[in-house]
Enzyme design. Structure first.
Site, PDB file in Angstrom:
ATOM      1  N   HIS A   1      12.152  54.311  78.552  1.00  0.00           N
ATOM      2  CA  HIS A   1      11.411  53.847  79.586  1.00  0.00           C
ATOM      3  C   HIS A   1      11.735  52.296  80.809  1.00  0.00           C
ATOM      4  O   HIS A   1      12.798  52.159  79.824  1.00  0.00           O
ATOM      5  CB  HIS A   1      10.150  53.374  78.637  1.00  0.00           C
ATOM      6  CG  HIS A   1       9.578  53.873  77.753  1.00  0.00           C
ATOM      7  ND1 HIS A   1       8.090  54.487  77.898  1.00  0.00           N
ATOM      8  CD2 HIS A   1      10.021  55.135  76.879  1.00  0.00           C
ATOM      9  CE1 HIS A   1       7.790  55.526  77.735  1.00  0.00           C
ATOM     10  NE2 HIS A   1       8.408  55.832  76.746  1.00  0.00           N
TER      11      HIS A   1
ATOM     12  N   GLU B   1       1.027  55.878  86.943  1.00  0.00           N
ATOM     13  CA  GLU B   1       1.475  54.525  86.037  1.00  0.00           C
ATOM     14  C   GLU B   1       0.926  53.806  86.670  1.00  0.00           C
ATOM     15  O   GLU B   1       0.526  52.834  86.849  1.00  0.00           O
ATOM     16  CB  GLU B   1       1.479  54.467  84.803  1.00  0.00           C
ATOM     17  CG  GLU B   1       1.141  56.069  84.057  1.00  0.00           C
ATOM     18  CD  GLU B   1       1.727  56.769  82.150  1.00  0.00           C
ATOM     19  OE1 GLU B   1       1.937  57.624  82.436  1.00  0.00           O
ATOM     20  OE2 GLU B   1       3.210  56.117  82.572  1.00  0.00           O
ATOM     21  N   GLN B   2       2.064  53.017  86.852  1.00  0.00           N
ATOM     22  CA  GLN B   2       2.147  51.468  87.443  1.00  0.00           C
ATOM     23  C   GLN B   2       1.044  51.277  88.874  1.00  0.00           C
ATOM     24  O   GLN B   2       0.999  50.613  88.574  1.00  0.00           O
ATOM     25  CB  GLN B   2       3.766  51.328  87.745  1.00  0.00           C
ATOM     26  CG  GLN B   2       5.107  51.440  86.739  1.00  0.00           C
ATOM     27  CD  GLN B   2       6.491  50.379  86.226  1.00  0.00           C
ATOM     28  OE1 GLN B   2       6.226  49.694  87.266  1.00  0.00           O
ATOM     29  NE2 GLN B   2       6.566  50.847  85.584  1.00  0.00           N
TER      30      GLN B   2
END
Length: 470
Positions: free
Chosen positions: A369, A389-390
């Protein structure tokens, strides 16, 4: 590769909207089984007499002999019971499950069914047990049943229900391409689709609880009041669900020789009159239900994960756990099947692999990750999932001061724990991520390792939900 064929999931918590005609909140479907003259009997070439569903408690087959009492109980159904039920139900849509050999011995009854506009579905060639029947023999009997049904009624059947079926029955019926629906299932309250080697078959489930057969078994009904009460309770509950936006279909199963008896017929009439007194009810044949459902909810065209090749499966799900395709490879070799063909199902299959992996393997997944708002993000080298996602949490729009803070926290966290800080950013805001960052840095390593693994599983779950909804 291990594939478990049963579907234990169905529609899950969110069944599709039924959209019954005229705004109805419940579909009520009445089946009248016509079996008299098609039951086991040495006159029909069978080895023994009938022993199933009669007034004779604990009846046993009589090998090589006729059973006068059993025969006369079945004859009651054709001679008296059918006509009583026909008078009661002739103004309603009814589906007849007609055993082909029984229909061929019932010209007046068939004429009455047709005059009332009832659907006559096939109930097989003979009312006998099929569990030990060789596949080729059962296939031949299905073909013969269709042919004889067509001779006896003037039309081929559009629906099929064997009843005393084998594990091959539904597939063999579907492979004929003849039927708008097959009813040999009790698995759901609503119609659903099955696929057999590329052939889509609609299943319209039947019932054994709202069924007068319970008068013929020891754990069943003993009085008409019990039958009436059970039908009304089932109707009321399903109607309430329908009015609350959850689709509802009620099936009622009747037999001429059982519900056709006066005491039971009286209870049935009271229950039917009660249902008729409601305005938002759609009385329908099973063919009506099948045609409506097929039009409203055609067979799904999604590629089922349990049917994918290894290459396709890994391509689809190998990135769900960041840069760890070995998890998807191992899941593919496990027990997949129809019940896993959902986001929750694939998540469980993947998560089980991850959970039983060694600490070293799971540490490798954690290390795969990226840092939050780290150098890879700045260089545009994150995976598409991580990038989205970020960005969703606003981590792509940090000020220089915020970015410096994240990178400082990243360095402190990795130094203390030996893997990047991991959190399901879709569940969080920038503020809550920073709060968790500061709090979790101080955790003991074993506690933080477990928390990071939980977060990895949650990230995988969210990715799968997105994939299955797209």
């Amino acid at each position: 590769m291990n594939r478990y064929p049963r579907d234990m999931t169905g529609y899950g918590p969110n069944p599709p909207k039924a959209n019954w005609p005229n705004g109805a909140n419940i579909a009520v479907q009445i089946v009248l089984n016509y079996e008299e003259g098609g039951e086991n009997n040495i006159l029909h070439g069978d080895a023994a007499s009938e022993a199933f569903l009669s007034e004779i408690t604990g009846a046993q087959p009589w090998p090589g002999q006729r059973h006068w009492n059993m025969e006369s109980l079945y004859e009651y159904g054709s001679r008296a019971g059918f006509w009583r039920l026909h008078r009661m139900l002739s103004d309603l849509p009814v589906t007849v499950y007609g055993v082909a050999t029984a229909l061929a011995r019932a010209p007046q009854q068939v004429a009455a069914m047709k005059t009332s506009g009832w659907e006559i579905a096939s109930h097989g060639l003979k009312w006998v047990e099929h569990k030990d029947m060789p596949e080729d023999q059962e296939r031949a009997q299905i073909a013969e049943a269709i042919a004889l049904h067509t001779e006896a009624t003037g039309e081929p059947p559009r629906g099929w229900y064997t009843g005393r079926c084998s594990n091959n029955t539904v597939r063999l019926a579907a492979q004929t391409g003849q039927f708008a629906y097959v009813a040999d299932s009790y698995a759901d309250d609503l119609p659903y689709w099955m696929s057999f080697n590329g052939t889509d078959q609609l299943i319209v489930p039947y019932t054994m609880d709202c069924n007068d057969m319970r008068f013929g078994i020891q754990a069943g009904f003993t009085s008409g009041d019990q039958f009436e009460s059970y039908l009304k309770d089932s109707f009321d509950y399903l109607l309430e669900e329908g009015r609350n936006g959850r689709p509802a279909m009620m099936s009622i199963g009747l037999h001429c020789r059982i519900a056709g008896r006066p005491g039971r017929a009286a209870a049935l009439r009271r229950a039917i009159d009660y249902m008729k007194s409601h305005d938002d009810v759609w009385f329908a044949t099973r063919l009506d239900v099948a045609e409506h459902w097929a039009s409203t909810h055609p067979a799904p065209r999604m590629q089922r994960p349990s049917k994918m090749s290894r290459t396709t499966f890994v391509a689809e799900f190998g990135g769900i756990f960041e840069h760890s395709p070995w998890i998807a490879e191992s899941a593919f070799d496990g027990e997949l099947g129809p019940t896993y063909d959902t986001a929750a199902g694939i998540h469980q299959a993947l998560a089980r692999v991850f959970r039983r992996a060694s600490d070293a393997q799971r540490l490798g997944v954690l290390k795969a990750h990226p840092d939050l708002a780290g150098k890879l993000a700045a260089a545009g080298k994150l995976t598409a999932d991580s990038t989205a996602e970020q960005a969703g949490a606003g981590l792509d729009l940090l000020t220089d001061e915020e970015r410096d803070l994240f990178q400082k926290l990243n360095a402190q966290y990795v130094k203390r724990h030996g893997f990047p800080f991991i959190i399901a950013v879709k569940d969080n805001t920038k503020a809550s991520i920073l709060e968790a960052f500061r709090r979790r840095i101080e955790n003991p390593r074993d506690i933080e390792f477990a928390e990071a693994c939980r977060q990895v599983e949650r990230i995988a779950e969210l990715r799968l939900l997105d994939k299955f909804q797209s």
